[in-house]
Design an enzyme around this catalytic site. Sequence first.
Site, short mmCIF file in Angstrom:
data_model
loop_
_atom_site.label_atom_id
_atom_site.label_comp_id
_atom_site.label_asym_id
_atom_site.label_seq_id
_atom_site.Cartn_x
_atom_site.Cartn_y
_atom_site.Cartn_z
N ASP A 174 0.82 -1.23 -0.15
CA ASP A 174 0.10 -0.01 -0.14
C ASP A 174 0.87 1.16 -0.04
OD1 ASP A 174 -3.24 0.68 0.88
OD2 ASP A 174 -1.76 2.20 1.21
N ILE A 175 0.32 2.24 -0.83
CA ILE A 175 1.43 3.52 -0.83
C ILE A 175 1.36 4.03 0.44
CG2 ILE A 175 -0.49 4.93 -1.90
CD1 ILE A 175 1.64 5.53 -4.00
N ASN A 208 -13.15 -3.06 2.24
CA ASN A 208 -14.25 -1.98 2.15
C ASN A 208 -14.87 -2.15 0.86
OD1 ASN A 208 -13.51 -0.63 4.56
ND2 ASN A 208 -11.44 0.14 3.38
N GLU A 234 -12.17 3.54 -1.62
CA GLU A 234 -11.71 4.78 -2.23
C GLU A 234 -11.41 4.06 -3.58
OE1 GLU A 234 -8.13 6.09 -0.78
OE2 GLU A 234 -8.99 6.71 1.17
N VAL A 235 -11.06 2.76 -3.80
CA VAL A 235 -10.62 2.43 -5.34
C VAL A 235 -11.41 1.42 -5.58
CG1 VAL A 235 -8.93 1.56 -6.72
CG2 VAL A 235 -8.18 2.91 -4.73
N HIS A 260 -10.13 -5.11 -3.46
CA HIS A 260 -8.95 -5.26 -2.97
C HIS A 260 -8.94 -5.62 -1.33
CE1 HIS A 260 -9.69 -1.09 -2.56
NE2 HIS A 260 -9.41 -0.98 -1.43
N HIS A 303 -7.07 -5.56 2.11
CA HIS A 303 -5.91 -4.94 2.76
C HIS A 303 -5.36 -6.03 4.01
CE1 HIS A 303 -6.83 -0.59 2.34
NE2 HIS A 303 -8.04 -1.32 1.91
P1 AMP Z 1 -9.98 1.57 0.37
O1 AMP Z 1 -10.31 2.67 1.04
O2 AMP Z 1 -10.52 0.31 1.00
O3 AMP Z 1 -10.45 1.70 -1.13
O4 AMP Z 1 -8.33 1.48 -0.09
C1 AMP Z 1 -7.50 2.21 -0.96
C2 AMP Z 1 -6.16 1.89 -0.75
O5 AMP Z 1 -5.30 2.01 -1.75
C3 AMP Z 1 -5.36 2.90 0.33
O6 AMP Z 1 -5.05 2.25 1.33
C4 AMP Z 1 -4.44 3.78 -0.45
O7 AMP Z 1 -3.41 4.14 0.24
C5 AMP Z 1 -4.07 2.66 -1.38
N1 AMP Z 1 -3.68 3.19 -2.84
C6 AMP Z 1 -3.99 4.07 -3.44
N2 AMP Z 1 -3.19 4.51 -4.61
C7 AMP Z 1 -2.42 3.50 -4.53
C8 AMP Z 1 -1.08 2.96 -5.28
N3 AMP Z 1 -0.92 3.68 -6.50
N4 AMP Z 1 -0.27 1.78 -5.10
C9 AMP Z 1 -0.63 1.33 -3.97
N5 AMP Z 1 -1.77 1.64 -3.06
C10 AMP Z 1 -2.50 2.78 -3.56
#
Ligand code: AMP
Length: 119
Positions: free
Chosen positions: A33-34, A91, A99-100, A104, A106
Amino acid sequence: MAYDRENIFAKILRGEIPCEIVHEDDHVLAFEDINPQAPVHVLIIPKGAYENMTEFAKKASAEAKTAFIEAVGTVVNLKRIDKTGYRTIINNGEDSLQEVPHLHVHVLGGRRLGALLST
Ligand code: AMP
């Protein structure tokens, strides 16, 4: 809602954005994770285009589902948190603050984690 092919994890899967790979096979990609929230914070994503767990549960093959679960075991062994413990979080959708929009999980560990929910 249709899967957004321009989401950041889709771009990572296409090699358009770099990531630090932890593990990869035919079905999954695991990467750092970034913005890590713990000493170990790895994201595992299926290679198929699934927005969230609901869609994955409905549409993914048995093979893809097995690979997704097995990847958790692989990652916690690689990161040596299998014995100390870890937390997995998925999530899904608005209330979870996903967010994405690409499924995924975690994988968090490497320290004593706090309460399950902060609010
Ligand atoms: P979520 O809120 O469950 O969608 O988590 C999205 C996660 O993606 C967050 O923990 C971010 O830090 C992570 N994230 C976003 N962009 C990147 C990226 N380019 N590389 C790695 N992790 C990312």
